[in-house]
Write an enzyme that holds these catalytic residues in place. Structure first.
Site, PDB file in Angstrom:
ATOM      1  N   ALA A 235      39.352  29.424  56.636  1.00 22.44           N
ATOM      2  CA  ALA A 235      38.642  29.928  58.060  1.00 22.44           C
ATOM      3  C   ALA A 235      38.817  29.251  58.803  1.00 22.44           C
ATOM      4  O   ALA A 235      38.982  29.180  60.148  1.00 22.44           O
ATOM      5  CB  ALA A 235      37.726  29.933  57.420  1.00 22.44           C
ATOM      6  N   LYS A 236      39.017  27.985  58.710  1.00 23.68           N
ATOM      7  CA  LYS A 236      39.382  26.957  60.035  1.00 23.68           C
ATOM      8  C   LYS A 236      40.621  27.257  60.661  1.00 23.68           C
ATOM      9  O   LYS A 236      40.445  27.251  62.163  1.00 23.68           O
ATOM     10  CB  LYS A 236      39.281  26.047  59.620  1.00 23.68           C
ATOM     11  CG  LYS A 236      37.907  25.422  59.582  1.00 23.68           C
ATOM     12  CD  LYS A 236      36.534  25.423  60.352  1.00 23.68           C
ATOM     13  CE  LYS A 236      35.467  24.834  59.924  1.00 23.68           C
ATOM     14  NZ  LYS A 236      34.073  25.128  61.096  1.00 23.68           N
TER      15      LYS A 236
ATOM     16  N   TYR B   2      37.609  26.636  53.785  1.00 23.67           N
ATOM     17  CA  TYR B   2      37.142  26.019  54.124  1.00 23.67           C
ATOM     18  C   TYR B   2      38.610  26.038  55.350  1.00 23.67           C
ATOM     19  O   TYR B   2      38.559  26.321  56.524  1.00 23.67           O
ATOM     20  CB  TYR B   2      36.488  24.919  54.015  1.00 23.67           C
ATOM     21  CG  TYR B   2      36.317  24.039  55.900  1.00 23.67           C
ATOM     22  CD1 TYR B   2      34.877  24.498  55.770  1.00 23.67           C
ATOM     23  CD2 TYR B   2      36.760  23.100  55.661  1.00 23.67           C
ATOM     24  CE1 TYR B   2      34.426  24.025  56.943  1.00 23.67           C
ATOM     25  CE2 TYR B   2      35.923  22.329  57.006  1.00 23.67           C
ATOM     26  CZ  TYR B   2      34.773  22.560  57.873  1.00 23.67           C
ATOM     27  OH  TYR B   2      34.788  21.990  58.712  1.00 23.67           O
TER      28      TYR B   2
ATOM     29  N   SER C 275      38.728  22.287  63.381  1.00 23.71           N
ATOM     30  CA  SER C 275      38.691  21.247  62.245  1.00 23.71           C
ATOM     31  C   SER C 275      39.691  21.123  62.037  1.00 23.71           C
ATOM     32  O   SER C 275      40.490  22.194  62.557  1.00 23.71           O
ATOM     33  CB  SER C 275      37.756  21.527  60.835  1.00 23.71           C
ATOM     34  OG  SER C 275      38.026  20.713  60.306  1.00 23.71           O
TER      35      SER C 275
ATOM     36  N   ASN D 208      29.165  27.370  66.131  1.00 24.79           N
ATOM     37  CA  ASN D 208      29.190  25.880  65.687  1.00 24.79           C
ATOM     38  C   ASN D 208      28.517  26.520  64.230  1.00 24.79           C
ATOM     39  O   ASN D 208      29.422  25.605  63.481  1.00 24.79           O
ATOM     40  CB  ASN D 208      28.389  25.570  66.240  1.00 24.79           C
ATOM     41  CG  ASN D 208      27.847  23.698  65.384  1.00 24.79           C
ATOM     42  OD1 ASN D 208      28.421  22.660  65.903  1.00 24.79           O
ATOM     43  ND2 ASN D 208      27.165  24.054  65.182  1.00 24.79           N
TER      44      ASN D 208
ATOM     45  N   ALA E 260      22.261  25.587  65.260  1.00 28.79           N
ATOM     46  CA  ALA E 260      21.440  24.604  65.484  1.00 28.79           C
ATOM     47  C   ALA E 260      20.742  23.220  65.436  1.00 28.79           C
ATOM     48  O   ALA E 260      20.048  22.419  65.892  1.00 28.79           O
ATOM     49  CB  ALA E 260      21.360  25.030  66.938  1.00 28.79           C
TER      50      ALA E 260
HETATM   51  P1  NAD Z   1      25.383  20.798  59.287  1.00 28.44           P
HETATM   52  O1  NAD Z   1      25.691  20.873  57.601  1.00 28.44           O
HETATM   53  O2  NAD Z   1      24.996  19.806  59.922  1.00 28.44           O
HETATM   54  O3  NAD Z   1      25.236  22.202  60.050  1.00 28.44           O
HETATM   55  C1  NAD Z   1      25.852  23.694  60.492  1.00 28.44           C
HETATM   56  C2  NAD Z   1      24.415  24.244  59.899  1.00 28.44           C
HETATM   57  O4  NAD Z   1      25.060  25.205  59.360  1.00 28.44           O
HETATM   58  C3  NAD Z   1      22.983  23.544  59.272  1.00 28.44           C
HETATM   59  O5  NAD Z   1      22.064  23.815  60.398  1.00 28.44           O
HETATM   60  C4  NAD Z   1      23.180  25.460  58.406  1.00 28.44           C
HETATM   61  O6  NAD Z   1      21.547  26.088  58.701  1.00 28.44           O
HETATM   62  C5  NAD Z   1      23.470  25.642  58.930  1.00 28.44           C
HETATM   63  N1  NAD Z   1      23.809  27.063  58.623  1.00 28.44           N
HETATM   64  C6  NAD Z   1      24.997  26.999  57.252  1.00 28.44           C
HETATM   65  N2  NAD Z   1      25.261  28.598  56.452  1.00 28.44           N
HETATM   66  C7  NAD Z   1      24.310  29.241  57.828  1.00 28.44           C
HETATM   67  C8  NAD Z   1      24.275  30.803  58.240  1.00 28.44           C
HETATM   68  N3  NAD Z   1      25.188  31.876  57.276  1.00 28.44           N
HETATM   69  N4  NAD Z   1      23.197  31.569  59.162  1.00 28.44           N
HETATM   70  C9  NAD Z   1      22.964  30.700  60.057  1.00 28.44           C
HETATM   71  N5  NAD Z   1      22.663  29.313  59.944  1.00 28.44           N
HETATM   72  C10 NAD Z   1      23.995  28.740  58.741  1.00 28.44           C
HETATM   73  O7  NAD Z   1      27.091  20.844  59.905  1.00 28.44           O
HETATM   74  P2  NAD Z   1      28.388  20.049  60.473  1.00 28.44           P
HETATM   75  O8  NAD Z   1      28.390  18.515  59.998  1.00 28.44           O
HETATM   76  O9  NAD Z   1      27.184  19.563  62.248  1.00 28.44           O
HETATM   77  O10 NAD Z   1      28.933  21.198  61.148  1.00 28.44           O
HETATM   78  C11 NAD Z   1      28.996  22.127  62.705  1.00 28.44           C
HETATM   79  C12 NAD Z   1      29.908  22.913  62.401  1.00 28.44           C
HETATM   80  O11 NAD Z   1      31.034  21.895  62.299  1.00 28.44           O
HETATM   81  C13 NAD Z   1      30.585  23.521  61.256  1.00 28.44           C
HETATM   82  O12 NAD Z   1      31.344  24.699  61.781  1.00 28.44           O
HETATM   83  C14 NAD Z   1      31.591  22.532  60.704  1.00 28.44           C
HETATM   84  O13 NAD Z   1      32.470  23.187  60.239  1.00 28.44           O
HETATM   85  C15 NAD Z   1      32.372  21.782  61.772  1.00 28.44           C
HETATM   86  N6  NAD Z   1      32.894  20.850  61.248  1.00 28.44           N
HETATM   87  C16 NAD Z   1      32.408  19.842  60.830  1.00 28.44           C
HETATM   88  C17 NAD Z   1      32.814  18.405  60.613  1.00 28.44           C
HETATM   89  C18 NAD Z   1      32.108  17.074  59.826  1.00 28.44           C
HETATM   90  O14 NAD Z   1      32.985  15.893  59.652  1.00 28.44           O
HETATM   91  N7  NAD Z   1      30.737  17.435  59.813  1.00 28.44           N
HETATM   92  C19 NAD Z   1      34.553  18.367  60.887  1.00 28.44           C
HETATM   93  C20 NAD Z   1      34.860  19.242  61.360  1.00 28.44           C
HETATM   94  C21 NAD Z   1      34.813  20.529  61.845  1.00 28.44           C
END
Ligand code: NAD
Length: 254
Positions: free
Chosen positions: A162-163, A159, A146, A94, A21
């Site tokens: 996992a996805k 990655y 993803s 997320n 979050a």
């Molecule tokens: P982000 O890095 O802004 O946020 C990820 C959050 O996860 C961070 O706040 C981090 O502290 C938290 N986190 C990581 N490891 C953790 C752990 N061990 N315990 C608790 N919290 C943990 O990234 P985002 O882009 O907001 O990604 C959110 C989701 O969306 C992820 O699953 C990511 O794979 C997916 N996603 C993102 C994109 C993109 O382009 N940004 C694309 C496809 C999928």
């Protein structure tokens, strides 16, 4: 029946857990679910980021500083959410991490860490949340997958694996629990502008590649993912189960 888009009350009386979050997408999802009336259990390992996110929601949010690679702590989380917020209706898995490295350079520990956060934690949290959801007759889980769960990208092996795994976890949860009032769907974003991807927008070649390969020639803003997440959390998606909705500007169809 109204959707969250149509009614600010679509998620009234619901409690939604949002992991990650404090991050870019987690923050936008939290904001969107709150706008639809949900109270929030905000989960992240980043305590400062969590406090910052929670400040936006006042009494409608509680924070849970949890490292989701800690299985025991993660398993206890649904019980703590019910103790503090009274119920748990929606779980948005997320939180995520991503390594960019060739298979030859990625260490087994780095591989395991990505799978632990991106795949095992949603499994642990879902299996801990589902019994209470069944007991109350209804619960919705949304996993953030993803396009890399379907399209392979070089230097992102852990990655992508996992996805791909979370897309299959989504289907298996549905098969096991749909008849007992559980919905489990996934969202498959393309590239979204968040802290995870900030380097894409700084560096010329990556930026050019997105603009060349993405059918809409642009990446997404977090709010463009949060709306479809809210749809899968709300009543309008009640006949959608086990599916992955790609929110990628058509990239997955290319
Ligand atoms: P982000 O890095 O802004 O946020 C990820 C959050 O996860 C961070 O706040 C981090 O502290 C938290 N986190 C990581 N490891 C953790 C752990 N061990 N315990 C608790 N919290 C943990 O990234 P985002 O882009 O907001 O990604 C959110 C989701 O969306 C992820 O699953 C990511 O794979 C997916 N996603 C993102 C994109 C993109 O382009 N940004 C694309 C496809 C999928």
């Amino acid at each position: 029946m109204t959707s969250p888009q149509e009614s600010p009350d679509a998620l009234r009386d619901k409690v939604a857990v949002v992991t990650g979050a404090a991050g870019g997408l987690g923050r936008a999802i939290s904001r969107r679910l709150h706008a639809a009336g949900a109270r929030l259990a905000l989960v992240d390992r980043d305590e400062a980021g969590l406090a910052d996110a929670a400040a936006e929601f006042g009494d409608d949010a509680a924070t849970f500083a949890v490292d989701l690679t800690d299985d025991a702590r993660t398993e206890a989380l649904p019980g703590e959410v019910r103790d503090r917020l009274g119920t748990l209706d929606i779980l948005v898995n997320n939180a995520g991490v991503r390594q960019i490295a060739s298979i030859l350079d990625l260490t087994p520990d780095e591989w395991r860490h990505t799978l632990d956060v991106d795949l095992t934690a949603p499994f642990v949290l879902s299996r801990a949340a589902i019994p209470g959801m069944i007991e109350q007759g209804r619960g919705k889980i949304v996993n953030i997958a993803s396009i890399t769960g379907e399209l392979a990208f070089a230097d992102r092996s852990a990655y992508c694996v996992a996805k791909a795994g979370i897309i299959m976890l989504t289907k298996t949860i549905t098969l096991e629990f749909a008849a007992r009032g559980i919905w489990c769907n996934a969202i498959g974003p393309g590239v979204v502008e968040t802290p995870m991807t900030s380097e894409y927008f700084r560096s010329g070649p990556m930026r050019e590649s997105i603009e060349r390969n993405a059918p809409m020639k642009r990446w997404a803003q977090p709010e463009e993912i949060a709306g479809p997440v809210a749809f899968l959390c709300g009543p309008e998606s009640d006949y959608v189960n086990g599916t992955t909705l790609f929110v990628d500007g058509g990239w997955n169809s290319a």
